[in-house]
Design a protein around this motif. Structure first.
Motif, PDB file in Angstrom:
ATOM      1  N   ASN A 177      -2.463   0.400 -12.119  1.00  0.00           N
ATOM      2  CA  ASN A 177      -1.867  -0.771 -11.924  1.00  0.00           C
ATOM      3  C   ASN A 177      -2.519  -1.491 -10.773  1.00  0.00           C
ATOM      4  OD1 ASN A 177       0.931  -1.202 -13.641  1.00  0.00           O
ATOM      5  ND2 ASN A 177       0.637   1.332 -13.286  1.00  0.00           N
ATOM      6  N   GLY A 178      -3.584  -1.506 -10.569  1.00  0.00           N
ATOM      7  CA  GLY A 178      -4.474  -2.512  -9.796  1.00  0.00           C
ATOM      8  C   GLY A 178      -4.201  -2.074  -8.301  1.00  0.00           C
ATOM      9  N   PHE A 179      -4.406  -0.855  -7.834  1.00  0.00           N
ATOM     10  CA  PHE A 179      -4.546  -0.242  -6.611  1.00  0.00           C
ATOM     11  C   PHE A 179      -5.937   0.600  -6.775  1.00  0.00           C
ATOM     12  CE2 PHE A 179      -0.102  -1.142  -6.828  1.00  0.00           C
ATOM     13  CZ  PHE A 179       0.333  -1.200  -5.451  1.00  0.00           C
ATOM     14  N   VAL A 180      -6.629   0.309  -5.428  1.00  0.00           N
ATOM     15  CA  VAL A 180      -7.767   0.952  -4.933  1.00  0.00           C
ATOM     16  C   VAL A 180      -7.624   2.004  -3.856  1.00  0.00           C
ATOM     17  CG1 VAL A 180      -8.518  -0.829  -3.526  1.00  0.00           C
ATOM     18  CG2 VAL A 180     -10.243   0.530  -4.883  1.00  0.00           C
ATOM     19  N   MET A 181      -8.362   3.020  -3.654  1.00  0.00           N
ATOM     20  CA  MET A 181      -8.417   3.800  -2.459  1.00  0.00           C
ATOM     21  C   MET A 181      -9.252   3.372  -1.394  1.00  0.00           C
ATOM     22  SD  MET A 181      -7.219   6.908  -1.731  1.00  0.00           S
ATOM     23  CE  MET A 181      -7.052   7.930  -3.210  1.00  0.00           C
ATOM     24  N   ALA A 182      -8.496   2.715  -0.297  1.00  0.00           N
ATOM     25  CA  ALA A 182      -9.175   1.926   0.757  1.00  0.00           C
ATOM     26  C   ALA A 182      -9.921   3.120   1.642  1.00  0.00           C
ATOM     27  CB  ALA A 182      -8.307   1.380   1.621  1.00  0.00           C
ATOM     28  N   ARG A 183      -9.392   4.339   1.842  1.00  0.00           N
ATOM     29  CA  ARG A 183      -9.616   5.342   2.658  1.00  0.00           C
ATOM     30  C   ARG A 183      -9.136   6.518   2.159  1.00  0.00           C
ATOM     31  NH1 ARG A 183      -6.091   3.292   6.353  1.00  0.00           N
ATOM     32  NH2 ARG A 183      -4.905   4.825   7.380  1.00  0.00           N
ATOM     33  N   ARG A 184      -9.306   7.726   2.640  1.00  0.00           N
ATOM     34  CA  ARG A 184      -8.896   9.006   2.042  1.00  0.00           C
ATOM     35  C   ARG A 184      -7.300   8.962   2.439  1.00  0.00           C
ATOM     36  NH1 ARG A 184     -10.597  15.189   3.109  1.00  0.00           N
ATOM     37  NH2 ARG A 184      -8.901  16.302   1.771  1.00  0.00           N
TER      38      ARG A 184
ATOM     39  N   TYR B  46       0.936  -1.264   0.026  1.00  0.00           N
ATOM     40  CA  TYR B  46      -0.017   0.269   0.071  1.00  0.00           C
ATOM     41  C   TYR B  46       0.745   1.284  -0.116  1.00  0.00           C
ATOM     42  CZ  TYR B  46       0.795   0.196   5.022  1.00  0.00           C
ATOM     43  OH  TYR B  46       1.665   0.089   6.251  1.00  0.00           O
ATOM     44  N   VAL B  47       0.347   2.479  -0.239  1.00  0.00           N
ATOM     45  CA  VAL B  47       0.952   3.674  -0.287  1.00  0.00           C
ATOM     46  C   VAL B  47      -0.041   4.463   0.536  1.00  0.00           C
ATOM     47  CG1 VAL B  47       1.875   5.650  -1.564  1.00  0.00           C
ATOM     48  CG2 VAL B  47       1.979   3.410  -2.279  1.00  0.00           C
ATOM     49  N   GLU B  48       0.505   5.351   1.571  1.00  0.00           N
ATOM     50  CA  GLU B  48      -0.294   6.083   2.478  1.00  0.00           C
ATOM     51  C   GLU B  48       0.282   7.615   2.487  1.00  0.00           C
ATOM     52  OE1 GLU B  48      -1.794   6.059   7.203  1.00  0.00           O
ATOM     53  OE2 GLU B  48      -0.427   4.681   6.317  1.00  0.00           O
ATOM     54  N   SER B  49      -0.552   8.531   2.553  1.00  0.00           N
ATOM     55  CA  SER B  49      -0.247   9.865   2.484  1.00  0.00           C
ATOM     56  C   SER B  49      -0.007  10.090   3.889  1.00  0.00           C
ATOM     57  CB  SER B  49      -1.395  10.828   1.918  1.00  0.00           C
ATOM     58  OG  SER B  49      -1.042  12.018   2.083  1.00  0.00           O
ATOM     59  N   GLN B  50       1.045  10.858   4.291  1.00  0.00           N
ATOM     60  CA  GLN B  50       1.221  11.526   5.687  1.00  0.00           C
ATOM     61  C   GLN B  50       1.720  12.769   5.730  1.00  0.00           C
ATOM     62  OE1 GLN B  50       4.157   8.368   7.317  1.00  0.00           O
ATOM     63  NE2 GLN B  50       2.478   6.989   7.789  1.00  0.00           N
ATOM     64  N   GLY B  51       0.689  13.927   5.725  1.00  0.00           N
ATOM     65  CA  GLY B  51       1.270  15.257   5.607  1.00  0.00           C
ATOM     66  C   GLY B  51       1.844  15.449   4.287  1.00  0.00           C
ATOM     67  N   HIS B  52       3.099  16.007   4.046  1.00  0.00           N
ATOM     68  CA  HIS B  52       3.742  16.431   2.833  1.00  0.00           C
ATOM     69  C   HIS B  52       4.574  14.841   2.200  1.00  0.00           C
ATOM     70  CE1 HIS B  52       2.392  20.304   3.067  1.00  0.00           C
ATOM     71  NE2 HIS B  52       2.795  20.593   4.224  1.00  0.00           N
ATOM     72  N   TYR B  53       4.327  13.930   2.850  1.00  0.00           N
ATOM     73  CA  TYR B  53       5.171  12.757   2.664  1.00  0.00           C
ATOM     74  C   TYR B  53       4.193  11.678   2.244  1.00  0.00           C
ATOM     75  CZ  TYR B  53       9.027  15.067   4.371  1.00  0.00           C
ATOM     76  OH  TYR B  53      10.066  16.034   4.901  1.00  0.00           O
ATOM     77  N   LEU B  54       4.845  10.660   1.381  1.00  0.00           N
ATOM     78  CA  LEU B  54       4.355   9.313   1.350  1.00  0.00           C
ATOM     79  C   LEU B  54       4.932   8.399   1.669  1.00  0.00           C
ATOM     80  CD1 LEU B  54       3.291   9.637  -2.708  1.00  0.00           C
ATOM     81  CD2 LEU B  54       1.658   9.874  -0.875  1.00  0.00           C
ATOM     82  N   GLN B  55       4.327   7.286   2.550  1.00  0.00           N
ATOM     83  CA  GLN B  55       5.095   6.028   2.777  1.00  0.00           C
ATOM     84  C   GLN B  55       4.654   4.958   2.132  1.00  0.00           C
ATOM     85  OE1 GLN B  55       5.708   5.688   7.117  1.00  0.00           O
ATOM     86  NE2 GLN B  55       4.481   3.709   7.173  1.00  0.00           N
ATOM     87  N   MET B  56       5.412   4.157   1.726  1.00  0.00           N
ATOM     88  CA  MET B  56       5.043   2.796   0.699  1.00  0.00           C
ATOM     89  C   MET B  56       5.471   1.699   1.493  1.00  0.00           C
ATOM     90  SD  MET B  56       6.697   1.964  -2.968  1.00  0.00           S
ATOM     91  CE  MET B  56       5.928   3.064  -3.430  1.00  0.00           C
ATOM     92  N   ALA B  57       4.917   0.704   1.607  1.00  0.00           N
ATOM     93  CA  ALA B  57       5.096  -0.577   2.105  1.00  0.00           C
ATOM     94  C   ALA B  57       5.287  -1.682   1.173  1.00  0.00           C
ATOM     95  CB  ALA B  57       4.064  -1.188   3.090  1.00  0.00           C
TER      96      ALA B  57
ATOM     97  N   SER C 286       3.097  13.967  -3.027  1.00  0.00           N
ATOM     98  CA  SER C 286       1.728  13.955  -2.681  1.00  0.00           C
ATOM     99  C   SER C 286       1.099  12.612  -3.503  1.00  0.00           C
ATOM    100  CB  SER C 286       0.763  15.036  -3.035  1.00  0.00           C
ATOM    101  OG  SER C 286       0.956  15.313  -4.513  1.00  0.00           O
ATOM    102  N   LEU C 287      -0.091  12.230  -2.896  1.00  0.00           N
ATOM    103  CA  LEU C 287      -0.992  11.059  -3.510  1.00  0.00           C
ATOM    104  C   LEU C 287      -1.485  11.381  -5.057  1.00  0.00           C
ATOM    105  CD1 LEU C 287      -1.279   8.127  -2.227  1.00  0.00           C
ATOM    106  CD2 LEU C 287      -3.602   8.761  -1.936  1.00  0.00           C
ATOM    107  N   GLY C 288      -1.929  12.811  -4.937  1.00  0.00           N
ATOM    108  CA  GLY C 288      -2.490  13.006  -6.233  1.00  0.00           C
ATOM    109  C   GLY C 288      -1.400  12.885  -7.445  1.00  0.00           C
ATOM    110  N   LYS C 289      -0.146  13.126  -7.161  1.00  0.00           N
ATOM    111  CA  LYS C 289       1.071  12.861  -8.200  1.00  0.00           C
ATOM    112  C   LYS C 289       0.919  11.473  -8.603  1.00  0.00           C
ATOM    113  CE  LYS C 289       3.568  16.862  -7.038  1.00  0.00           C
ATOM    114  NZ  LYS C 289       5.019  17.211  -6.535  1.00  0.00           N
ATOM    115  N   ILE C 290       0.633  10.344  -7.787  1.00  0.00           N
ATOM    116  CA  ILE C 290       0.861   9.054  -8.121  1.00  0.00           C
ATOM    117  C   ILE C 290      -0.443   8.092  -8.348  1.00  0.00           C
ATOM    118  CG2 ILE C 290       3.227   9.210  -7.180  1.00  0.00           C
ATOM    119  CD1 ILE C 290       1.640   7.326  -4.828  1.00  0.00           C
ATOM    120  N   GLN C 291      -1.551   8.765  -8.217  1.00  0.00           N
ATOM    121  CA  GLN C 291      -2.797   8.180  -8.025  1.00  0.00           C
ATOM    122  C   GLN C 291      -3.274   7.527  -9.152  1.00  0.00           C
ATOM    123  OE1 GLN C 291      -6.097  10.058  -5.767  1.00  0.00           O
ATOM    124  NE2 GLN C 291      -7.590   8.579  -6.411  1.00  0.00           N
TER     125      GLN C 291
END
Length: 242
Positions: A187-194, A154-165, A176-181
């Motif tokens: 490529n098969g990802f879905v928004m689970a929550r904001r 998953y990829v998660e937005s954390q303020g001005h940063y993104l964290q990827m597992a 920002s998430l908007g740049k990669i969404q």
């Protein structure tokens, strides 16, 4: 946005190595492609420069080298990356069958001619774009890392940063998430929550309040997103069966 291609040239003769790098630069200038080319004087030097995956889209390998030849090197590369593009340089024509085994794009006979090299690079770049499309290129700390989408949880937005597992690792970078969404959803990802994109391939179960990943991790699902996540999950596996 210009194409970006990272290339490794492995050739034990310095003159030949420099010449191939110059041809790469000339081809890139003609095609308007941004190329980063690294040179290696032996297969061992290339192999031992990286602990994990190789950060290249295209390998240009001389076959006749020292203790480890280009064919053996190609097999080790293939063990780590089944999609990367391989081009062989050779002074003889005796390696065709072995080349098919490692999925080489083409052979270039020495002395390499510019027009032949450009033709091969056109083909290699096309295949390289297809392979690169299956990976996310992460620019972080001055480095560029190639991460297959299939390995990203998953990829998660954390303020001005993104964290990827991904795999057993996490990485954080400023974006920002908007740049990669759009790229991730393609490529098969879905928004689970904001602010959180989850890999459909790695979801084991979808519930009304959370989805459970294959590694056992629980990702909360918002009430507004439950229907979208559930439908995307079902459709993903329907498409895989077709």
């Amino acid at each position: 946005m210009q194409d970006y291609i990272k290339i490794a040239v492995c050739e034990d003769e310095q003159t030949q190595r420099s010449y191939i790098t110059e041809l790469v630069s000339a081809w890139a200038a003609q095609k308007g492609v941004v190329c980063e080319t690294d040179e290696y004087g032996s297969a061992e030097q290339l192999i031992y420069s990286f602990d994990g995956d190789f950060p290249y889209h295209i390998f240009i390998l001389d076959i006749q080298m020292g203790s480890m030849n280009g064919m053996e090197l190609a097999r080790q590369i293939r063990d780590k990356d089944s999609n990367v593009v391989i081009i062989f340089l050779t002074g003889v024509k005796d390696y065709a069958i072995e080349g098919y085994e490692v999925g080489a794009v083409r052979y270039l006979l020495k002395p390499v001619r510019e027009h032949e090299f450009f033709d091969v690079m056109d083909e290699a770049a096309k295949k390289g774009r297809t392979a690169a499309a299956k990976c996310f290129l992460l620019e972080h700390g001055g480095d560029i890392q190639k991460i297959p989408f299939k390995d990203i949880w998953y990829v998660e937005s954390q303020g001005h940063y993104l964290q990827m597992a991904y795999g057993e690792q996490t990485v954080q970078w400023k974006s920002s998430l908007g740049k990669i969404q759009d790229l991730f959803e393609e490529n098969g990802f879905v928004m689970a929550r904001r602010g959180v994109l989850v890999n459909l391939m790695l979801i084991a179960r979808v519930g009304r309040t959370e989805c459970i990943l294959d590694n056992g991790e629980h990702i909360p699902v918002s009430r507004n997103q439950y229907k979208s996540v559930n439908e995307a999950f079902i459709q993903y596996y329907k498409n895989r069966r077709e």
